[in-house]
Design an enzyme around this catalytic site. Structure first.
Site, mmCIF file in Angstrom:
data_model
loop_
_atom_site.group_PDB
_atom_site.id
_atom_site.type_symbol
_atom_site.label_atom_id
_atom_site.label_comp_id
_atom_site.label_asym_id
_atom_site.label_seq_id
_atom_site.Cartn_x
_atom_site.Cartn_y
_atom_site.Cartn_z
ATOM 1 N N LYS A 138 5.693 -0.640 8.959
ATOM 2 C CA LYS A 138 6.199 -0.280 7.636
ATOM 3 C C LYS A 138 6.551 1.195 7.522
ATOM 4 O O LYS A 138 7.225 1.605 6.571
ATOM 5 C CB LYS A 138 5.168 -0.644 6.565
ATOM 6 C CG LYS A 138 5.113 -2.138 6.311
ATOM 7 C CD LYS A 138 4.323 -2.477 5.079
ATOM 8 C CE LYS A 138 4.418 -3.975 4.811
ATOM 9 N NZ LYS A 138 3.551 -4.427 3.745
ATOM 10 N N LYS B 214 8.607 -11.910 2.227
ATOM 11 C CA LYS B 214 8.976 -12.141 0.828
ATOM 12 C C LYS B 214 9.785 -11.007 0.232
ATOM 13 O O LYS B 214 10.487 -11.188 -0.743
ATOM 14 C CB LYS B 214 7.737 -12.394 -0.031
ATOM 15 C CG LYS B 214 6.698 -11.272 -0.043
ATOM 16 C CD LYS B 214 5.640 -11.580 -1.071
ATOM 17 C CE LYS B 214 4.200 -11.367 -0.703
ATOM 18 N NZ LYS B 214 3.768 -10.491 0.343
ATOM 19 N N LYS C 180 9.339 -11.573 11.427
ATOM 20 C CA LYS C 180 8.579 -12.438 10.511
ATOM 21 C C LYS C 180 9.376 -12.722 9.233
ATOM 22 O O LYS C 180 10.082 -11.839 8.750
ATOM 23 C CB LYS C 180 7.275 -11.715 10.164
ATOM 24 C CG LYS C 180 6.244 -12.545 9.468
ATOM 25 C CD LYS C 180 5.051 -11.697 9.053
ATOM 26 C CE LYS C 180 5.377 -10.785 7.906
ATOM 27 N NZ LYS C 180 4.221 -10.157 7.263
#
Ligand code: TYM
Length: 335
Positions: free
Chosen positions: A116, A202, A199
């Site tokens: 991230k 969302k 991955k």
């Protein structure tokens, strides 16, 4: 079995975007499956969500919507405790006590933190993002949790939770149960539909990468139809060589309980189009009653608000003995 004799299960999801079939495969369906064997706490981890800036105007609505989705997917709110993390101050309090027993080195090694923050400078990386796994450890350890059903991406965070628990127990005497993870055999890591090397997420800016549990049937069909596969004829289950096809088989298996290898055999002589068509129908059919229940629940917001309030009260009561014991063992003067 009454709750008093059942082992404790804790899990949570960040309300930072749409719930997807990845959450369903990796977490939600196991919550539903395990809910009557365990004394369960299902948390909407809103404090985790603000490690990435949330739009205040839509954040509260999303939290309420998550509560409705937890119930609509099959969590029995009478049997389990559903609550918002921010409503139970014990989570942030314990986080501070754990922070002082966690190391910069171990947090720096978290792959999710590294992913991230890739390409960012220290000036733009929030401290909350770095500290995020300690808050997760507090979530779990507060309730003497034995089982944590999560997807594969949370394995490292759970290991850290165990390390912190063992360390604290060693320094201050037995305080915390050392929790175990529960990872599904199929669907522990659902990949992006357009980029099966990554991955399914969302908060992905490209909505074609995921199927949201609340997407319309037409959108679901379109997204599955457009999923990236390959030009090899026939269907085989080869996650390394054919990640796109393997991902579709994993999703299929997560929804039907079949093994991806057995599904591949069934579709061996058919093509990607047939697999995609059938998979889309399986998803649409499975989620139709979920969507109906969700929309019904959202018409009764007072019920949801009251349920969350009740859940938070119960969770805070259950968290206090562990929080107080931790203060006490660390030598704080009782309040
Ligand atoms: P989060 O919000 O990213 O994801 C929630 C759950 O869904 C699983 N999951 C997936 N499983 C399979 N394939 C995918 N593509 C996929 N995407 C998400 C995750 O593994 C997770 O189980 N830190 C946690 C939230 C958390 C938590 C906790 C979990 C906070 N405190 C305490 C358990 C216990 C997270 O960010 O999950």
């Amino acid at each position: 079995m009454s709750h008093e004799t059942q082992p404790v299960l804790f899990s949570g999801i960040q309300p930072s975007g749409h719930l997807t079939i990845g959450h369903y495969a990796g977490a939600l369906r196991n919550w539903v499956r395990l809910q009557h064997e365990y004394d369960c706490l299902f948390c909407i981890v809103d404090l985790h969500a603000i490690t990435v800036r949330q739009d205040p105007a839509t954040f509260a609505e999303r939290c309420l919507s998550f509560a409705a989705q937890y119930i609509a997917v099959g969590i029995d709110p009478q049997a389990s405790t559903i609550f918002l993390q921010s409503h139970v101050p014990a989570h942030t309090e314990l986080t501070w006590l754990l922070n002082c027993n966690a190391y910069v080195g171990e947090l720096s090694r978290m792959t999710q933190f590294k992913a991230k923050t890739q390409g960012k400078t220290d000036k733009t990386i929030g401290v909350g993002l770095f500290d995020y796994p300690v808050l997760m450890a507090a979530d779990i350890l507060l309730y003497q949790t034995q089982l944590v059903p999560v997807g594969a991406d949370q394995k490292q965070h759970l290991e850290l939770t165990r390390d912190i628990a063992i360390r604290m127990n060693h320094h201050y005497g037995p305080l915390f149960t050392v929790p175990e993870g529960f990872f599904p055999e199929v669907g522990a890591r659902i990949m992006s539909l357009q980029d099966p090397a990554n991955k399914m997420s969302k908060s992905d800016p490209n909505a074609n990468n995921y199927v949201a549990l609340l997407d319309s049937p037409e959108t679901m069909r379109k997204k599955i139809r457009r999923a990236v596969t390959d030009a090899t004829p026939g269907i085989t289950y080869e996650p390394d060589a054919r990640p796109g096809v393997a991902n579709l088989l994993n999703i299929y298996g997560a929804f039907t309980g079949e093994s991806p290898a057995a599904l591949a055999e069934r579709y061996a002589d058919k093509g990607n189009a047939a697999l995609k068509h059938d998979l889309a129908e399986v998803i649409v059919e499975a989620l139709q009653p979920f969507q109906q229940r969700y929309h019904d629940l959202m018409t009764n917001r007072d019920y949801l608000v009251a349920l969350l309030r009740q859940g938070a009260q119960s969770a805070q009561q259950r968290a206090l003995p562990t929080l107080r014991a931790t203060y006490e063992r660390m030598g704080f003067l009782p309040a």
